[in-house]
Write a protein that holds these residues in place. Structure first.
Motif, PDB file in Angstrom:
ATOM      1  N   HIS B  68       8.833  -2.063  -9.568  1.00 36.20           N
ATOM      2  CA  HIS B  68       8.514  -1.822  -8.453  1.00 36.20           C
ATOM      3  C   HIS B  68       8.392  -0.551  -8.065  1.00 36.20           C
ATOM      4  N   GLU B  71       6.411   4.018  -4.460  1.00 39.55           N
ATOM      5  CA  GLU B  71       4.992   3.791  -3.512  1.00 39.55           C
ATOM      6  C   GLU B  71       5.028   2.310  -3.009  1.00 39.55           C
ATOM      7  N   SER B  72       5.526   1.353  -3.798  1.00 40.51           N
ATOM      8  CA  SER B  72       5.421  -0.029  -3.155  1.00 40.51           C
ATOM      9  C   SER B  72       6.336  -0.359  -2.142  1.00 40.51           C
ATOM     10  N   THR B  74       8.103  -0.847   1.461  1.00 42.53           N
ATOM     11  CA  THR B  74       7.681  -0.760   2.797  1.00 42.53           C
ATOM     12  C   THR B  74       8.661  -1.307   3.553  1.00 42.53           C
ATOM     13  N   ARG B  83      10.488  -9.831  -3.906  1.00 40.26           N
ATOM     14  CA  ARG B  83      10.261  -9.041  -4.917  1.00 40.26           C
ATOM     15  C   ARG B  83      11.346  -8.521  -5.613  1.00 40.26           C
TER      16      ARG B  83
END
Lengths: 179, 525
Positions: B68, B71-72, B74, B83
């Motif tokens: 991951h 950029e992924s 949040t 995740r």
């Protein structure tokens, strides 16, 4: 990329959790119109936990639903079919139970519902919790202020720098053997 | 974009350099060869892999979690937990009370989700390891250059002052007001913006986790990273290690492709719960009988203080300061903002009581306390899975109450109106006078809500094969070619955040492997 197990809540388990939502989260969950989405969020979380734990939780939900029938005032109805005050009393019995397993089950169900509820964008907006705005603002400021330094620093990540001799290490053993 | 030589589930079974062996009545197995296979890509594994790859060895890193990229990331805490965390972060060390522990399961391991505290091992701890556990080359002077190297790679620095949020300022001022020792944290960051998203993946890449430092470095120097791959066991011929076997992690009930990696050496960096788990599954027996013993947890408790003024704890860096006044008692305090979903789920209320309290979320200061524990737990093998058990001692329970009381006194001194305690059944505190009651009260440890992210000690290193699982350099006693490089090696808890210690020990492990030189392949044929 998904890291989640291929799992869906049964209709019965969904019914139990949906009936529990207004008790744990108050009627506000319906005022915001997100009860089903909160249960969807619980399902999503259950997809991320180990199978054995998930099975135990689902068994607990079934037990919670079924044990309501044993209470005389329920007239044989399961938890999800009880009127609100009887349903709240059933959950309170679990929450305050002297039996650790029942108490833990109540806390577990509460945790899943609360986690899902307070992740819902509608609820977060009501709380005026907007970390995304904050992140976007400070991330942009960082880039404007330090772009050149950041570029140089990133270039250093792959620059050669062999391990110096003064890092402690074991001396090789004769014959390449092991300690 | 996914970097070269990093392979995820989607790339299988076509991994460059692999061969696919057909087997009758069973799934094909994917086979690879390398000099060293490293299990885990966090603070231990990524460091070993990087140093060995730069040293010229052919290295394969096997990581159970997915890849991951920055950029992924949040602020969606739930998504991140699903995740990036093992088992949704919902794992417990069994005991009364149980201790909930979290660990990363992604490329970068727990360094992706930790708070970024980067502290050298305290000198007194290194001294104790040298003196009582006969660990070689471990004094502060001997370790200095190793720590320096790690600090350079992860950019260990003080925070830029303008990124400190209000919750941390309150902790800082509160400590100063009481004349307590409070220090700015050293963190692995490069101009951290203060997004307060450390525990869910740094969205700017400013936190220098191994995902953005040692892993790219490993790949640059030729290592290969296999994400979504779980190691089932270490393979061996007699005492000589020959590699690992495992399978691709899928999202269905079926295991994915089995794989076998032939290697001259195996380095286990799966953390203090799963490293002993792999050793158990592999049938490794420690002559000390101590494999899986000696589990320390640094149990944490947190208090939730409500202030009249708006705090907005999510605006500003995570844990800018540490209160070290009581470190000699094994207590360290910090302000640790957590998002509403996690705050709400851990508060001991439901219904209207919880709803009303959560309305005050923007006015909350959440402060935590780390305890250097004196009791140890154990990791056992239950049906092929590692299960941790841990029983908090009465002495540690008393220290947790004392620490909580001290923290509450400080927060009331700064204007807190109400404090919710981490002790079930104990009423909230409304004033500093209530804290006196807390000091006097006997609080059963069973009602304490404990969490941790620091699991340590289950393959302890030391110079005595009758007491330790590994030698001073991470080599598992009575095996050939099997090493450990993670917090399992700690002979005792260290009382501070363990990342830099893990990285430094991993650097030593890599140096030892490089000093031993490349083992001829034929020796393992």
């Amino acid at each position: 990329m998904s890291e989640l197990a291929d799992f869906r809540l049964s209709k019965a388990a969904r019914r139990t959790l949906a009936a529990l939502a207004p008790i744990v989260l108050t009627e506000e969950v319906d005022e915001l119109g997100i009860r089903d989405e909160v249960v969807d969020g619980v399902e999503l979380f259950l997809r991320s936990i180990p199978v054995a734990v998930r099975v135990a939780i689902l068994a607990g939900i079934v037990t919670f639903e079924a044990t309501a029938r044993a209470v005389p005032s329920s007239l044989g109805r399961g938890f999800s079919r009880l009127p609100p005050e009887l349903a709240a009393a059933h959950f309170a019995r679990y929450w305050h139970s002297p039996l650790g397993a029942l108490k833990q089950l109540a806390r577990g169900m509460k945790m899943f519902l609360v986690m899902s509820y307070y992740e819902h964008p509608t609820k977060l907006a009501q709380l005026e919790y907007h970390p995304d705005r904050w992140i976007a603002q400070v991330a942009q400021e960082r880039l404007e202020r330090f772009a050149e330094e950041i570029r140089e620093h990133e270039a250093q990540v792959t620059a050669p720098l062999p391990l110096p001799a003064d890092v402690p290490r074991a001396l090789p053993l004769a014959g390449g053997g092991q300690s | 974009m996914k970097p070269d030589r990093l392979y995820t589930r989607e790339d299988w079974p076509h991994i460059p350099g692999s061969t696919r062996r057909r087997r009758a009545f069973r799934k094909d197995v994917v086979e690879l060869d390398c000099d060293v296979v490293v299990v885990g890509s966090g603070a231990g594994g990524a460091v070993v892999a990087s140093e060995l790859a730069e040293g010229g060895l052919n290295v394969t890193v096997v990581e159970e979690g997915g890849y991951h990229p920055t950029e992924s990331f949040t602020p969606d805490a739930g998504d991140a937990i699903r995740r990036l965390y093992r088992d949704g972060g919902a794992i417990m060390a069994l005991g009364d009370p149980p201790v909930t522990y979290s660990e990363g399961r992604c490329v970068g391991g727990s360094t992706v989700i930790n708070g970024g505290m980067t502290w050298r091992t305290p000198e007194k701890i290194l001294g104790r390891w040298a003196r009582e556990d006969w660990v070689e080359g471990i004094t502060a002077a001997e370790m200095d250059s190793t720590f320096q190297r790690v600090e350079r790679f992860v950019s260990a620095k003080h925070q830029d002052p303008w990124t400190v949020g209000k919750d941390n300022k309150i902790l800082h001022e509160g400590a100063l007001k009481r004349d307590w020792d409070v220090i700015p944290n050293i963190r692995n960051q490069f101009h951290c913006a203060g997004t307060n998203n450390c525990a869910f993946g740094c969205p700017t890449g400013a936190k220098r986790s191994t995902l953005v430092t040692y892993i790219p470095r490993s790949l640059h120097f030729g290592a290969r990273v296999l994400a979504n791959c779980r190691v089932d066991r270490v393979t061996s011929q007699g005492k000589r290690i020959t590699g690992v076997e495992g399978h691709l992690v899928t999202t269905t009930k079926q295991n994915g492709f089995p794989f076998r990696i032939h290697a001259r050496r195996v380095v286990l960096s799966a953390g203090a719960i799963h490293t002993p788990g792999i050793l158990f599954r592999s049938g490794v027996v420690s002559p000390s009988g101590r494999l899986g013993h000696n589990l320390s947890l640094h149990p944490n408790v947190k208090v939730t203080a409500i202030f009249d003024e708006e705090i907005r704890g999510w605006e500003g860096v995570h844990q800018a300061y540490q209160v070290r006044e009581f470190q000699s008692e094994g207590l360290v305090f910090a302000a640790v903002n957590i998002p509403p979903s996690i705050a709400g789920m851990t508060l001991p209320f439901y219904g209207a009581e919880l709803r009303d309290l959560m309305k005050d979320y923007p006015r909350m200061v959440i402060a935590g306390m780390l305890l250097e524990d004196t009791e140890t737990g154990r990791v056992r093998n239950v049906a092929g899975k590692p299960v941790a058990t841990y029983q908090l001692s009465d002495f540690d329970g008393q220290r947790l109450v004392r620490g909580t009381a001290l923290l509450c006194e400080m927060l009331f001194g700064m204007g807190a109106q109400r404090i919710v305690l981490p002790f079930e059944g104990v009423p909230d505190l409304k004033s500093a006078d209530d804290v006196k009651r807390l000091y006097a009260q006997k609080i059963p440890k069973e009602c304490m809500e404990l969490v941790t992210v620091h699991m340590m000690g289950t393959c302890a290193m030391g110079g005595d094969r009758a007491r330790h699982v590994c030698d001073s350099w991470g080599r598992v006693y009575d095996t050939e070619g099997l090493l450990v490089a993670d917090a399992s090696l700690f002979p005792s808890p260290i009382g501070v955040n363990p990342m830099e210690t893990i990285m430094a020990l991993a650097t030593r492990v890599a140096a030892t492997i490089l000093a031993e030189g490349r083992v001829p392949a034929k020796a393992y044929a």
